[in-house]
Motif scaffolding. Structure first.
Motif, mmCIF file in Angstrom:
data_model
loop_
_atom_site.group_PDB
_atom_site.id
_atom_site.type_symbol
_atom_site.label_atom_id
_atom_site.label_comp_id
_atom_site.label_asym_id
_atom_site.label_seq_id
_atom_site.Cartn_x
_atom_site.Cartn_y
_atom_site.Cartn_z
ATOM 1 N N GLU A 113 0.811 -1.214 0.000
ATOM 2 C CA GLU A 113 0.000 0.000 0.000
ATOM 3 C C GLU A 113 0.842 1.260 0.000
ATOM 4 O O GLU A 113 0.348 2.345 -0.335
ATOM 5 C CB GLU A 113 -0.935 -0.021 1.217
ATOM 6 C CG GLU A 113 -2.039 -1.078 1.085
ATOM 7 C CD GLU A 113 -2.784 -1.304 2.385
ATOM 8 O OE1 GLU A 113 -2.398 -0.688 3.395
ATOM 9 O OE2 GLU A 113 -3.734 -2.110 2.386
ATOM 10 N N SER A 114 2.120 1.126 0.348
ATOM 11 C CA SER A 114 3.002 2.301 0.339
ATOM 12 C C SER A 114 3.607 2.550 -1.041
ATOM 13 O O SER A 114 4.229 3.586 -1.264
ATOM 14 C CB SER A 114 4.133 2.116 1.357
ATOM 15 O OG SER A 114 5.037 1.099 0.926
ATOM 16 N N GLN A 115 3.406 1.611 -1.970
ATOM 17 C CA GLN A 115 3.982 1.749 -3.303
ATOM 18 C C GLN A 115 3.117 2.632 -4.192
ATOM 19 O O GLN A 115 1.900 2.727 -4.005
ATOM 20 C CB GLN A 115 4.139 0.370 -3.949
ATOM 21 C CG GLN A 115 4.985 -0.598 -3.159
ATOM 22 C CD GLN A 115 6.365 -0.031 -2.852
ATOM 23 O OE1 GLN A 115 7.108 0.334 -3.760
ATOM 24 N NE2 GLN A 115 6.707 0.043 -1.574
ATOM 25 N N PRO A 116 3.726 3.291 -5.189
ATOM 26 C CA PRO A 116 2.949 4.118 -6.123
ATOM 27 C C PRO A 116 1.885 3.274 -6.828
ATOM 28 O O PRO A 116 2.172 2.203 -7.339
ATOM 29 C CB PRO A 116 4.013 4.604 -7.122
ATOM 30 C CG PRO A 116 5.297 4.544 -6.370
ATOM 31 C CD PRO A 116 5.158 3.356 -5.446
ATOM 32 N N VAL A 121 -1.888 -2.365 -8.265
ATOM 33 C CA VAL A 121 -0.949 -2.031 -9.334
ATOM 34 C C VAL A 121 0.403 -2.679 -9.079
ATOM 35 O O VAL A 121 1.027 -3.248 -9.978
ATOM 36 C CB VAL A 121 -0.793 -0.498 -9.463
ATOM 37 C CG1 VAL A 121 0.342 -0.154 -10.420
ATOM 38 C CG2 VAL A 121 -2.097 0.123 -9.935
ATOM 39 N N THR A 122 0.869 -2.615 -7.834
ATOM 40 C CA THR A 122 2.172 -3.187 -7.502
ATOM 41 C C THR A 122 2.181 -4.697 -7.680
ATOM 42 O O THR A 122 3.142 -5.265 -8.218
ATOM 43 C CB THR A 122 2.544 -2.834 -6.052
ATOM 44 O OG1 THR A 122 2.519 -1.407 -5.895
ATOM 45 C CG2 THR A 122 3.925 -3.354 -5.697
ATOM 46 N N LEU A 123 1.103 -5.358 -7.258
ATOM 47 C CA LEU A 123 1.025 -6.810 -7.427
ATOM 48 C C LEU A 123 1.055 -7.203 -8.893
ATOM 49 O O LEU A 123 1.718 -8.174 -9.282
ATOM 50 C CB LEU A 123 -0.238 -7.350 -6.757
ATOM 51 C CG LEU A 123 -0.174 -7.533 -5.238
ATOM 52 C CD1 LEU A 123 -1.545 -7.894 -4.699
ATOM 53 C CD2 LEU A 123 0.852 -8.601 -4.866
ATOM 54 N N ARG A 124 0.309 -6.452 -9.717
ATOM 55 C CA ARG A 124 0.300 -6.767 -11.147
ATOM 56 C C ARG A 124 1.693 -6.613 -11.749
ATOM 57 O O ARG A 124 2.126 -7.427 -12.570
ATOM 58 C CB ARG A 124 -0.722 -5.889 -11.876
ATOM 59 C CG ARG A 124 -2.162 -6.311 -11.627
ATOM 60 C CD ARG A 124 -3.104 -5.727 -12.666
ATOM 61 N NE ARG A 124 -3.250 -4.293 -12.544
ATOM 62 C CZ ARG A 124 -4.168 -3.705 -11.778
ATOM 63 N NH1 ARG A 124 -5.006 -4.438 -11.050
ATOM 64 N NH2 ARG A 124 -4.258 -2.394 -11.729
ATOM 65 N N LYS A 125 2.395 -5.571 -11.346
ATOM 66 C CA LYS A 125 3.754 -5.364 -11.852
ATOM 67 C C LYS A 125 4.681 -6.495 -11.419
ATOM 68 O O LYS A 125 5.508 -6.978 -12.201
ATOM 69 C CB LYS A 125 4.300 -4.015 -11.356
ATOM 70 C CG LYS A 125 3.652 -2.804 -12.008
ATOM 71 C CD LYS A 125 4.258 -1.515 -11.467
ATOM 72 C CE LYS A 125 3.639 -0.292 -12.140
ATOM 73 N NZ LYS A 125 4.208 0.980 -11.581
ATOM 74 N N LEU A 126 4.559 -6.921 -10.171
ATOM 75 C CA LEU A 126 5.404 -8.004 -9.665
ATOM 76 C C LEU A 126 5.130 -9.316 -10.395
ATOM 77 O O LEU A 126 6.063 -10.063 -10.739
ATOM 78 C CB LEU A 126 5.180 -8.187 -8.161
ATOM 79 C CG LEU A 126 5.712 -7.072 -7.255
ATOM 80 C CD1 LEU A 126 5.247 -7.299 -5.816
ATOM 81 C CD2 LEU A 126 7.235 -7.016 -7.310
ATOM 82 N N VAL A 127 3.847 -9.593 -10.640
ATOM 83 C CA VAL A 127 3.483 -10.820 -11.341
ATOM 84 C C VAL A 127 4.011 -10.809 -12.768
ATOM 85 O O VAL A 127 4.551 -11.806 -13.266
ATOM 86 C CB VAL A 127 1.950 -11.020 -11.324
ATOM 87 C CG1 VAL A 127 1.551 -12.167 -12.251
ATOM 88 C CG2 VAL A 127 1.468 -11.302 -9.904
ATOM 89 N N GLU A 128 3.849 -9.671 -13.452
ATOM 90 C CA GLU A 128 4.342 -9.562 -14.829
ATOM 91 C C GLU A 128 5.853 -9.737 -14.885
ATOM 92 O O GLU A 128 6.378 -10.393 -15.789
ATOM 93 C CB GLU A 128 3.942 -8.214 -15.429
ATOM 94 C CG GLU A 128 2.492 -8.113 -15.820
ATOM 95 C CD GLU A 128 2.101 -9.164 -16.855
ATOM 96 O OE1 GLU A 128 2.878 -9.387 -17.806
ATOM 97 O OE2 GLU A 128 1.033 -9.776 -16.698
ATOM 98 N N LYS A 129 6.549 -9.157 -13.926
ATOM 99 C CA LYS A 129 8.005 -9.284 -13.883
ATOM 100 C C LYS A 129 8.412 -10.741 -13.670
ATOM 101 O O LYS A 129 9.322 -11.251 -14.327
ATOM 102 C CB LYS A 129 8.576 -8.414 -12.758
ATOM 103 C CG LYS A 129 10.091 -8.421 -12.684
ATOM 104 C CD LYS A 129 10.592 -7.482 -11.591
ATOM 105 C CE LYS A 129 12.114 -7.502 -11.513
ATOM 106 N NZ LYS A 129 12.613 -6.582 -10.454
ATOM 107 N N ALA A 130 7.706 -11.431 -12.776
ATOM 108 C CA ALA A 130 8.008 -12.840 -12.512
ATOM 109 C C ALA A 130 7.693 -13.708 -13.728
ATOM 110 O O ALA A 130 8.420 -14.652 -14.042
ATOM 111 C CB ALA A 130 7.213 -13.316 -11.292
#
Length: 202
Positions: A113-116, A121-130
């Motif tokens: 929740e502290s991420q932009p 949004v942060t979870l989606r970015k992490l999943v895409e990166k993985a």
């Protein structure tokens, strides 16, 4: 773009068809009519799994049963035939987002929740990166698994089967080629195609 699903059929150790399900069905029917001495099997090129084809009746009967079972969308048979279409709503286009519950520790939620953009949004970015980082590993595992399915169905009694299997899962292409070199040519070439995506050139 949807990738067309293709199939390959064998009459014993001989490859008799490659391509659409319809073409394979007619080839299987012809092989069975010729009183084949070996097992006549059809395989999904994408998964290495065997496919059951009903070849009773005339060619027209067979093709009629397969009508609608297109090479690119065999799952059409599992669709709800009477499902009501969902009306499209105005406004922002849908992105295919699916809401599901996940469980994280409090410190994980605090960090997300502290991420932009917040947690989603942060979870989606992490999943895409993985996904991108593991894409090649996933592709290799898929090719190994489909190859082993086919090998188990047709090559279990061939010489050096166990050695070839170990080389396959160790990603040792040279050893795999050595152990399969003496196998029937159609079986060998198709197995190498499944394992490494290499088709025999004329």
């Amino acid at each position: 773009m949807t990738t067309a699903i293709t199939y390959t059929s064998f009459d014993g150790n001989k490859r008799i068809a490659s391509g659409s399900l319809q073409a394979n069905a007619l080839a299987v029917k012809q092989a069975l009519a010729a009183r084949s001495h070996g097992a006549v099997l059809t395989f999904n090129d994408q998964t290495g799994e065997t496919v059951e084809i009903d070849v009773c009746g005339t060619d027209a009967d067979i093709l009629s049963r397969l009508r609608g079972l297109t090479p690119s969308a065999p799952a059409i048979l599992s669709e709800e035939p009477n499902a009501e279409p969902v009306p499209e709503s105005r406004g922002r286009p849908k992105l295919g987002v699916v809401s599901r519950e996940i469980t994280l520790l409090p410190r994980h939620w605090e960090w997300l929740e502290s991420q932009p953009g917040g947690a989603s949004v942060t979870l989606r970015k992490l999943v895409e990166k993985a996904r991108k980082a593991g894409a090649e590993t996933d592709r290799q595992r898929h090719m190994q698994e489909r190859t082993y399915r086919f090998m188990s169905a047709v090559a279990g009694n061939l010489p050096a089967f166990e050695e070839a299997s170990r080389a396959l899962f160790a990603s040792e292409a040279e050893r795999f080629y050595q152990h399969t070199e003496s196998w029937p040519s159609d079986i060998r070439d198709y197995i190498r195609q499944l394992a490494f995506g290499i088709k025999k050139t004329a």
